[in-house]
Design an enzyme around this catalytic site. Structure first.
Site, PDB file in Angstrom:
ATOM      1  N   ASP A  21       0.900  -1.153  -0.059  1.00 31.78           N
ATOM      2  CA  ASP A  21       0.178   0.049  -0.193  1.00 31.78           C
ATOM      3  C   ASP A  21       0.892   1.033  -0.110  1.00 31.78           C
ATOM      4  O   ASP A  21       2.142   1.249   0.103  1.00 31.78           O
ATOM      5  CB  ASP A  21      -0.869   0.104   1.485  1.00 31.78           C
ATOM      6  CG  ASP A  21      -1.691   1.204   1.538  1.00 31.78           C
ATOM      7  OD1 ASP A  21      -2.326   1.693   0.633  1.00 31.78           O
ATOM      8  OD2 ASP A  21      -1.498   1.760   2.765  1.00 31.78           O
ATOM      9  N   ASP A  52      -1.432  -1.029   6.187  1.00 34.47           N
ATOM     10  CA  ASP A  52      -1.893  -0.585   7.612  1.00 34.47           C
ATOM     11  C   ASP A  52      -3.282  -0.035   7.833  1.00 34.47           C
ATOM     12  O   ASP A  52      -3.733   0.317   8.978  1.00 34.47           O
ATOM     13  CB  ASP A  52      -0.966   0.695   7.753  1.00 34.47           C
ATOM     14  CG  ASP A  52      -1.317   1.999   6.954  1.00 34.47           C
ATOM     15  OD1 ASP A  52      -1.806   1.781   5.756  1.00 34.47           O
ATOM     16  OD2 ASP A  52      -1.442   2.947   7.449  1.00 34.47           O
ATOM     17  N   ASP A  97      -7.247  -1.756   3.369  1.00 33.66           N
ATOM     18  CA  ASP A  97      -6.096  -2.719   3.286  1.00 33.66           C
ATOM     19  C   ASP A  97      -6.466  -4.222   3.487  1.00 33.66           C
ATOM     20  O   ASP A  97      -6.092  -5.290   3.087  1.00 33.66           O
ATOM     21  CB  ASP A  97      -4.643  -2.392   3.532  1.00 33.66           C
ATOM     22  CG  ASP A  97      -4.246  -1.132   3.187  1.00 33.66           C
ATOM     23  OD1 ASP A  97      -4.379  -0.871   1.938  1.00 33.66           O
ATOM     24  OD2 ASP A  97      -3.625  -0.480   3.927  1.00 33.66           O
TER      25      ASP A  97
END
Length: 313
Positions: free
Chosen positions: A30, A228, A232
């Site tokens: 990410d 995080d 996600d």
């Protein structure tokens, strides 16, 4: 292996997770809060209406984001606070689309806040906006009030210092690296170039992240996802090895197989290297056990006694 990992700030939740980590061929990152620090600040405001003052627009934005813990929301709230904005009401009929934006009613005004596509989806005309108005590489939040585009807030995030080295070392291990982000193409390209990533996709919605992980798995890859945030979590669950940043959201940490307690991206390498070292030792132990048994069983059966009259007690 799991105990050694914990000593080094890598929480591996089970032996199966440790086993899979050494097979990883592709790592998907990410962007916000993973490759970057996840603490953006507002660097520019583009005022596009005469109907509302800058302070009034920031009041709408702060009210709409008042209940959010997202890093972008925090940045917008800080910018509003710097301008002396005081919240006087609460948003009504609030609706959020992860990775896109929010829409709500504030004092009978319809407020739409989010990316460019979110504006289009909610029928906010973009006639006053031109691409060249914004700095390249920023995360841009568009603000619409009562079907009028009122302004654009540009945010910038800081790269984690260890991110480029982490990508470089993973490549040296033969691991392919990807980046998936909901941000615009220019912002994604700026980060990708900074860490020397050629494989990335911008404008990805949360559910699309998990589909991309699935597509990579369909090619026969063993995929690790590093993230995080709440957005996600579907991709972390879909991946073969989900790796959460320790400072991330509770749901990301709960979903992941491995948690980086120190929030250091280099610990992705620690996890993979620990897994590879552990299984190399297991294989070596098997080899020595095989050699020992091949030699000792015939000796114990009296092979030397038959040929040389030597008996092992």
């Amino acid at each position: 292996g799991t105990g050694v990992g914990a000593k080094h700030g890598v929480l591996i939740k089970g032996a199966t997770d440790l086993e899979l980590a050494h097979k990883v061929t592709t790592v998907v990152f990410d962007k916000t809060g993973t490759l970057t620090k996840g603490a953006p600040t507002m660097t520019n405001f583009l005022h596009l209406t005469q109907k509302y003052t800058e302070k009034e627009i920031f009041s709408f934005v702060a009210t709409a984001e008042s209940g959010s813990e997202h890093s972008i929301a925090r940045a917008l709230l800080e910018a509003a606070e710097d301008r002396g904005v005081v919240l006087s009401s609460s948003p009504q009929d609030f609706r959020a689309a992860p990775g896109s934006g929010v829409i709500c009613l504030i004092d009978s005004h319809e407020v739409v806040l989010g990316n460019l596509e979110w504006m289009k989806e909610n029928n906010v005309p973009l006639t006053t906006f031109r691409e060249g108005m914004l700095k390249e590489g920023t995360t841009d939040i568009f603000v619409g009030v009562d079907k009028e585009l009122c302004g654009v807030m540009s945010l910038e995030d800081t790269m984690k210092p260890e991110a480029p080295r982490t990508i470089r070392l993973l490549k040296e291990l033969g691991v392919e690296c990807w980046m998936l982000t909901g941000d615009n193409e220019k912002s994604a390209r700026r980060v990708a170039n900074a860490v020397d990533l050629t494989s990335y996709i911008a404008g990805v919605k949360p559910e699309e992240k998990s589909k991309k992980v699935m597509a990579l798995q369909a090619e026969g890859r063993v995929v690790a996802m590093v993230g995080d945030g709440i957005n996600d979590s579907p991709a972390l669950a879909q991946s073969d090895v989900g790796i959460a940043i320790g400072a991330g959201t509770d749901i990301a940490i709960q979903t992941a197989n491995i948690v980086l307690i120190k929030n250091d991206l280099l610990d992705v390498l620690t996890a993979i290297d620990l897994s590879r070292t552990t299984f190399q030792r297991i294989q070596l132990n098997y080899m020595w056990a095989l050699v020992y048994n091949v030699l000792s069983i015939p000796l114990a059966s009296g092979a030397l006694y038959v040929s040389y009259g030597i008996q092992i007690p």
